[in-house]
Structures are given as C-alpha cells and as structure tokens.
Write an enzyme that holds these catalytic residues in place. Structure first.
Site, short mmCIF file in Angstrom:
data_model
loop_
_atom_site.label_atom_id
_atom_site.label_comp_id
_atom_site.label_asym_id
_atom_site.label_seq_id
_atom_site.Cartn_x
_atom_site.Cartn_y
_atom_site.Cartn_z
CB ILE A 64 -1.06 0.02 1.14
CG1 ILE A 64 -0.42 0.21 2.52
CG2 ILE A 64 -1.93 -1.22 1.11
CD1 ILE A 64 -1.46 0.51 3.61
CG ASN A 90 -5.98 -6.04 8.29
OD1 ASN A 90 -6.29 -5.86 9.47
ND2 ASN A 90 -4.92 -6.77 7.94
CB VAL A 97 5.63 0.49 24.07
CG1 VAL A 97 5.83 1.55 25.15
CG2 VAL A 97 4.14 0.34 23.78
CE1 TYR A 194 -1.53 1.23 14.58
CE2 TYR A 194 -2.87 1.61 16.52
CZ TYR A 194 -2.62 0.92 15.36
OH TYR A 194 -3.47 -0.09 14.96
N GLY A 195 -1.89 6.42 17.17
CA GLY A 195 -3.24 6.95 17.44
C GLY A 195 -3.64 8.04 16.47
CB VAL A 196 -1.91 11.12 15.21
CG1 VAL A 196 -2.19 12.18 14.14
CG2 VAL A 196 -1.79 11.78 16.58
CE LYS A 198 -4.65 1.71 12.39
NZ LYS A 198 -5.04 1.00 11.17
NE ARG A 232 -4.22 -14.75 22.34
CZ ARG A 232 -5.47 -14.76 22.80
NH1 ARG A 232 -5.87 -13.88 23.71
NH2 ARG A 232 -6.35 -15.65 22.35
CB THR A 233 -1.48 -9.32 15.91
OG1 THR A 233 -1.36 -8.01 16.51
CG2 THR A 233 -2.95 -9.62 15.67
#
Length: 277
Positions: A64, A90, A97, A194-196, A198, A232-233
């Site tokens: 992508i 996906n 972290v 990551y949050g931003v 998303k 769980r990934t």
C-alpha cells in the site's frame, strides 16, 4: 473470470487479523476472496495454509506504500471482475512501545503507511466498488483515545461533519511536521503517533462515506471504520485479550452487511456497535 462474479479483497492478509478476516470471508462470502500482502512469499504461504484448511483464496501482491502496486491491483480487479464488491483495508504498521527509533521518524513512517497508504488504496479502488458494495477500514480504539487527548481545537476539526479530504491531509502532514520540530505537544497533538494515524483513517472513512452518499446515492454502498479490539498479533503482542479470530468478527460483520441494510454507514464500529466519534 466473468465480471458477474463477486469478489472481496483484504489488504495485509497474510497474518494476524487480516488472515483471520480472509479465512472468514472464504467461508461466508459467496464469491472469490483475494488475499493481498506486500511480500509475495509470505502471501503465497498464507494462501497455502488456507488451502490446507480446505479454503481457496486467490493471491495478489499489494504494497500500500507503492502506487504502482496499487494500480496493478486495480487493473487486475477491473479486468478479472469488472469491479470490487468488498474492500477491507486492514494493512497497517505500529512501532513497539520500547522502540528506540526517534519519535518524529516513527510518526512519518507510521503516517505514510496507515494513513497515506490506505488513502491511496481508497483513491484507486473506491471507484471500482459495485452497487451494494461494502468497504471496511480497520482503524483502532486508539483513534478514539488519541482524539480525546487532542486540543479542543483539533477535536473540533476532526469531529466536523464538513471537513474535506484536503483539510484532513493538511492536518496529518502538520502532525508529522510538528513532530520534526519537536512542537507536537505544544500544538495540541497527543503523544501516540499510531493513534493520530488512526484518527486519520477514521475521519477519512467519514469523509468517504459522505461522498458516497452524495455521489452514488442509489448504490447503497456502506463504508465504515472499525476497531477489531486488542488482538494477539505480532503488532499487539501476546498479552492482548482477543484471538485474531475474535478480532475479525466486527470487520467481517461490516463486510457482509446484508444487501438491504441501510447502515451503519460512515460510522466507527467496535464490538459490532456504533461508537460515538
């Protein structure tokens, strides 16, 4: 292959939630299911794994982050099927972290894939979506948490019913630039890159749903963002509470909304329920 054949496609389908979504669609969707992955060997290995389970997905390469790769997939779908019935976006990345990579680099890399890569896929593939098609963008509950940690001014922009795609792109670019300058917190951004990214995916979903309602009113296409939960990934790690199979439930529910369904559309969905944005 006739253009009358139904087809569903999953990005990032070689492992984790993506693979679980492909497995469910192979069982439940009446038509072909295309598993895509950036790495051909990994993608084909995933297809073989599903074949051993008695399922028969097709494989197509897709990175992508690579516009040529997206366009090759677009041409394949157009030629083989005359369009696309179900698209599940996906594919995505996250840094761990404890990753020592500088924050501004994490922000840029994560944004490139999670937001801009997903947006490029939508730009190329949304015009192919057939009437009564379904589009599912896998976002995250982290987008809701990150939104709450934004300044009131940013929250207002991201919740706006009239924000344009261009305005959203400007904000996503501003976040990356602000991290480079070390001023992102002063400028009202949260500390989760990551949050931003998303937030971007969820707001992009709202914008695209609005456009579909305006431009293709009679086609009854439903497009939503969703949170699969803490799964769980490789991305979330072994302590997460859900199996990939459980994580696939909400994305698959949205991908298979019945033809006469009026909604949800343009929503953020978690545990098969619409969440307030």
């Amino acid at each position: 292959m006739s253009s009358g054949m139904h087809v569903a496609l999953v990005t990032g389908g070689n492992k984790g939630i993506g693979l679980a979504i492909v497995r469910d669609l192979c069982r439940l969707f009446s038509g072909d299911v295309v598993l895509t992955a950036r790495d051909v060997a990994r993608g084909q290995a995933a297809v073989q794994q599903l074949q051993a389970e008695g399922l028969s997905p097709r494989f197509h390469q897709l990175d992508i982050d690579d516009l040529q790769s997206i366009r090759a997939l677009r041409d394949f779908l157009r030629k083989e099927y005359g369009g696309l019935d179900v698209l599940v976006n996906n594919a995505g990345i996250a840094f761990k972290v404890a990753d020592p990579t500088p924050f501004h680099i994490q922000a840029e890399v994560t944004m490139k894939t999670n937001f801009f890569g997903t947006r490029d896929v939508c730009t190329e593939l949304l015009p192919l979506i057939k009437p009564q098609g379904r589009v599912v963008n896998v976002s995250s509950i982290m987008s809701v948490r990150a939104l709450k940690s934004c300044s009131p001014e940013l929250q207002q922009k991201f919740r706006s019913e009239t924000i344009t795609e261009e305005e959203l792109v400007g904000l996503m670019n501003k976040f990356v630039e602000d991290t480079k300058k070390g001023v992102h917190q002063k400028e009202g951004w949260p500390s989760s890159a990551y949050g931003v990214t998303k937030i971007g995916v969820t707001v992009l979903s709202r914008i695209h749903a609005r456009k579909l309602s305006e431009q293709r009113k009679g086609d009854r296409i439903l497009l939503n963002a969703c949170c699969p939960g803490w799964v769980r990934t490789d991305m979330a790690g072994p302590k997460a509470t859900k199996s990939p199979e459980e994580g696939a439930e909400t994305p698959v529910y949205l991908a298979l909304l019945p033809p006469d369904a009026e909604g949800p559309h343009g929503q953020f969905v978690s545990e098969k329920r619409v969440e307030q944005w």
